[in-house]
Design an enzyme around this catalytic site. Sequence first.
Site, PDB file in Angstrom:
ATOM      1  N   GLY A 186       4.498 -25.059 -57.031  1.00 29.72           N
ATOM      2  CA  GLY A 186       3.948 -25.844 -55.920  1.00 29.72           C
ATOM      3  C   GLY A 186       2.618 -26.438 -56.341  1.00 29.72           C
ATOM      4  O   GLY A 186       2.200 -26.295 -57.497  1.00 29.72           O
TER       5      GLY A 186
ATOM      6  N   MET B 153      -1.664 -27.196 -56.158  1.00 27.92           N
ATOM      7  CA  MET B 153      -2.858 -26.335 -56.157  1.00 27.92           C
ATOM      8  C   MET B 153      -3.121 -25.837 -54.728  1.00 27.92           C
ATOM      9  O   MET B 153      -2.824 -26.524 -53.762  1.00 27.92           O
ATOM     10  CB  MET B 153      -4.075 -27.102 -56.677  1.00 27.92           C
ATOM     11  N   TYR B 154      -3.636 -24.632 -54.618  1.00 25.97           N
ATOM     12  CA  TYR B 154      -4.044 -23.973 -53.362  1.00 25.97           C
ATOM     13  C   TYR B 154      -2.858 -23.536 -52.489  1.00 25.97           C
ATOM     14  O   TYR B 154      -3.057 -23.147 -51.339  1.00 25.97           O
ATOM     15  CB  TYR B 154      -4.977 -24.869 -52.522  1.00 25.97           C
TER      16      TYR B 154
ATOM     17  N   GLU C 220      -0.295 -19.739 -64.419  1.00 26.21           N
ATOM     18  CA  GLU C 220      -0.637 -21.058 -64.976  1.00 26.21           C
ATOM     19  C   GLU C 220       0.322 -21.451 -66.096  1.00 26.21           C
ATOM     20  O   GLU C 220      -0.120 -21.906 -67.180  1.00 26.21           O
ATOM     21  CB  GLU C 220      -2.100 -21.082 -65.477  1.00 26.21           C
TER      22      GLU C 220
ATOM     23  N   GLN D 103       2.063 -23.925 -66.519  1.00 29.68           N
ATOM     24  CA  GLN D 103       2.037 -25.349 -66.922  1.00 29.68           C
ATOM     25  C   GLN D 103       1.213 -25.578 -68.182  1.00 29.68           C
ATOM     26  O   GLN D 103       1.380 -26.581 -68.865  1.00 29.68           O
ATOM     27  CB  GLN D 103       1.508 -26.233 -65.777  1.00 29.68           C
TER      28      GLN D 103
ATOM     29  N   CYS E 237      -2.468 -29.772 -46.179  1.00 28.68           N
ATOM     30  CA  CYS E 237      -2.933 -31.102 -46.584  1.00 28.68           C
ATOM     31  C   CYS E 237      -4.393 -31.266 -46.154  1.00 28.68           C
ATOM     32  O   CYS E 237      -4.737 -31.049 -44.988  1.00 28.68           O
ATOM     33  CB  CYS E 237      -2.065 -32.181 -45.940  1.00 28.68           C
TER      34      CYS E 237
ATOM     35  N   CYS F 291      -0.288 -34.032 -48.511  1.00 27.64           N
ATOM     36  CA  CYS F 291       1.136 -34.207 -48.210  1.00 27.64           C
ATOM     37  C   CYS F 291       1.555 -35.601 -48.696  1.00 27.64           C
ATOM     38  O   CYS F 291       0.712 -36.442 -49.018  1.00 27.64           O
ATOM     39  CB  CYS F 291       1.417 -34.014 -46.722  1.00 27.64           C
TER      40      CYS F 291
HETATM   41  N1  LIG Z   1      -5.548 -26.824 -48.912  1.00 27.18           N
HETATM   42  C1  LIG Z   1      -5.321 -25.511 -48.902  1.00 27.18           C
HETATM   43  N2  LIG Z   1      -4.144 -25.039 -48.451  1.00 27.18           N
HETATM   44  C2  LIG Z   1      -3.898 -23.717 -48.433  1.00 27.18           C
HETATM   45  N3  LIG Z   1      -4.778 -22.771 -48.866  1.00 27.18           N
HETATM   46  C3  LIG Z   1      -5.954 -23.190 -49.346  1.00 27.18           C
HETATM   47  C4  LIG Z   1      -6.301 -24.569 -49.359  1.00 27.18           C
HETATM   48  N4  LIG Z   1      -7.546 -24.679 -49.879  1.00 27.18           N
HETATM   49  C5  LIG Z   1      -7.957 -23.422 -50.186  1.00 27.18           C
HETATM   50  N5  LIG Z   1      -7.001 -22.522 -49.868  1.00 27.18           N
HETATM   51  C6  LIG Z   1      -7.106 -21.081 -50.128  1.00 27.18           C
HETATM   52  O1  LIG Z   1      -6.397 -20.850 -51.331  1.00 27.18           O
HETATM   53  C7  LIG Z   1      -5.638 -19.642 -51.210  1.00 27.18           C
HETATM   54  C8  LIG Z   1      -4.490 -19.658 -52.191  1.00 27.18           C
HETATM   55  O2  LIG Z   1      -5.037 -19.464 -53.464  1.00 27.18           O
HETATM   56  P1  LIG Z   1      -4.139 -19.234 -54.743  1.00 27.18           P
HETATM   57  O3  LIG Z   1      -3.133 -18.164 -54.490  1.00 27.18           O
HETATM   58  O4  LIG Z   1      -5.097 -19.049 -55.871  1.00 27.18           O
HETATM   59  O5  LIG Z   1      -3.375 -20.648 -54.851  1.00 27.18           O
HETATM   60  P2  LIG Z   1      -2.766 -21.390 -56.111  1.00 27.18           P
HETATM   61  O6  LIG Z   1      -2.545 -20.382 -57.186  1.00 27.18           O
HETATM   62  O7  LIG Z   1      -1.468 -21.998 -55.623  1.00 27.18           O
HETATM   63  O8  LIG Z   1      -3.765 -22.448 -56.484  1.00 27.18           O
HETATM   64  C9  LIG Z   1      -5.207 -19.634 -49.753  1.00 27.18           C
HETATM   65  O9  LIG Z   1      -4.934 -18.310 -49.332  1.00 27.18           O
HETATM   66  C10 LIG Z   1      -6.441 -20.217 -49.052  1.00 27.18           C
HETATM   67  O10 LIG Z   1      -7.351 -19.195 -48.727  1.00 27.18           O
HETATM   68  C1  LIG Z   2      -3.007 -31.093 -60.713  1.00 20.41           C
HETATM   69  C2  LIG Z   2      -3.537 -30.686 -62.039  1.00 20.41           C
HETATM   70  C3  LIG Z   2      -4.213 -29.487 -62.195  1.00 20.41           C
HETATM   71  N1  LIG Z   2      -4.687 -29.109 -63.394  1.00 20.41           N
HETATM   72  C4  LIG Z   2      -5.395 -27.828 -63.541  1.00 20.41           C
HETATM   73  C5  LIG Z   2      -6.449 -27.556 -62.523  1.00 20.41           C
HETATM   74  C6  LIG Z   2      -6.464 -26.042 -62.445  1.00 20.41           C
HETATM   75  O1  LIG Z   2      -7.278 -25.552 -63.507  1.00 20.41           O
HETATM   76  C7  LIG Z   2      -4.998 -25.659 -62.706  1.00 20.41           C
HETATM   77  C8  LIG Z   2      -4.205 -25.378 -61.459  1.00 20.41           C
HETATM   78  O2  LIG Z   2      -4.727 -24.237 -60.831  1.00 20.41           O
HETATM   79  P1  LIG Z   2      -4.120 -23.592 -59.472  1.00 20.41           P
HETATM   80  O3  LIG Z   2      -4.142 -22.135 -59.759  1.00 20.41           O
HETATM   81  O4  LIG Z   2      -2.731 -24.133 -59.270  1.00 20.41           O
HETATM   82  O5  LIG Z   2      -5.035 -23.984 -58.378  1.00 20.41           O
HETATM   83  O6  LIG Z   2      -4.430 -26.795 -63.362  1.00 20.41           O
HETATM   84  C9  LIG Z   2      -4.488 -29.914 -64.505  1.00 20.41           C
HETATM   85  O7  LIG Z   2      -4.901 -29.577 -65.629  1.00 20.41           O
HETATM   86  N2  LIG Z   2      -3.826 -31.098 -64.358  1.00 20.41           N
HETATM   87  C10 LIG Z   2      -3.341 -31.524 -63.175  1.00 20.41           C
HETATM   88  O8  LIG Z   2      -2.730 -32.626 -63.102  1.00 20.41           O
HETATM   89 ZN   LIG Z   3      -1.307 -35.024 -44.893  1.00 23.04          ZN
END
Ligand SMILES: Nc1ncnc2c1ncn2[C@@H]1O[C@H](COP(=O)(O)OP(=O)(O)O)[C@@H](O)[C@H]1O
Ligand SMILES: Cc1cn([C@H]2C[C@H](O)[C@@H](COP(=O)(O)O)O2)c(=O)[nH]c1=O
Ligand SMILES: [Zn+2]
Length: 187
Positions: free
Chosen positions: A10, A12-13, A84, A86, A140, A173
Site C-alpha cells: 500500500g 506510505m502511512y 521496505e 521495495q 487522504c 486518494c
Molecule cells: N495519512 C495517514 N493515514 C493514515 N495514518 C497516518 C497518516 N499519516 C500518519 N499516519 C500514522 O502512521 C501510522 C502508520 O504507520 P506505519 O505502520 O509506519 O505505516 P507505513 O509503514 O505504511 O508507512 C498510522 O497508525 C498513523 O498514526
Molecule cells: C513513494 C516513494 C517512497 N520512497 C521512500 C520514502 C520512505 O523512505 C519509504 C517508504 O516508507 P513507508 O514505511 O512506506 O512510509 O520509501 C521512495 O524512495 N520512493 C517513492 O516513490
Molecule cells: Zn482525497
Amino acid sequence: MVGKITVITGPMYSGKTTELLSFVEIYNIGRKKTIVFKPSIDNRYGEDIVSTHTGFKVSAIRISKSREILDYIRDSIDAVFVDEIQFFDLELVDVVKELVFKGIDVYCAGLDISYLENPFETTAKLLAMADEVIKKKAVCEKCGEHRATYSYKIIPNGGEIDVGGKEKYIALCRKCLSEIKKQEVIL
Ligand SMILES: Nc1ncnc2c1ncn2[C@@H]1O[C@H](COP(=O)(O)OP(=O)(O)O)[C@@H](O)[C@H]1O
Ligand SMILES: Cc1cn([C@H]2C[C@H](O)[C@@H](COP(=O)(O)O)O2)c(=O)[nH]c1=O
Ligand SMILES: [Zn+2]
C-alpha cells in the site's frame, strides 16, 4: 513442512509496518523464533531498528543485499520479517522461496508503487507469489477519507528512490491526486 508468504503493501502511512510488527508480536507471544530485516538504505530511525510512523520499534538486522538474509537463518527460526521490500534487489524473490521451502513463514512489507506510479519490481514479484496479500489504505491528506492509495511527492526532486517522510511525501486518494495533477498542468 513448508512455510507461507504474506505480503503487506500500500502507500506510505497506510500501516504496513504496524501490521508487519503486529505479526512479529503474534509469533513472539507464541514463543516462536522470529528475525526482522530492513534495507540499509533506510536510515530514518537509526541503524538496527524498524519503526512505525507512530514510533513503535523492534530490533532489526540491516542488510544491503537480499542474499545476506540466508547468513542469519538457523534451524530454530520460525518466521522471517522483511520491511521496505521495495528497496531490495530482485534476488529477494529467490531468497523468500528458499525460506518457505525450509518451512519458514515469510512476511514482507513495502510500497507497491513509487510516487511516479511505477510498480516497484521486487514488491510486484513477491505479490505474484504470495499466499496472502494485505493491501492497506491511508487517510487522504487532502480530503480526509480513508481511501489513499498513492504516495505523492510534495517536492518533485530527489529521484524515484528517495528515503523520507512527511517532509517529502503525503498520502492521497485517486480523486485528490487527479485534481492536484490538473492544477500542476495549469501552473
Ligand atoms: N495519512 C495517514 N493515514 C493514515 N495514518 C497516518 C497518516 N499519516 C500518519 N499516519 C500514522 O502512521 C501510522 C502508520 O504507520 P506505519 O505502520 O509506519 O505505516 P507505513 O509503514 O505504511 O508507512 C498510522 O497508525 C498513523 O498514526
Ligand atoms: C513513494 C516513494 C517512497 N520512497 C521512500 C520514502 C520512505 O523512505 C519509504 C517508504 O516508507 P513507508 O514505511 O512506506 O512510509 O520509501 C521512495 O524512495 N520512493 C517513492 O516513490
Ligand atoms: Zn482525497
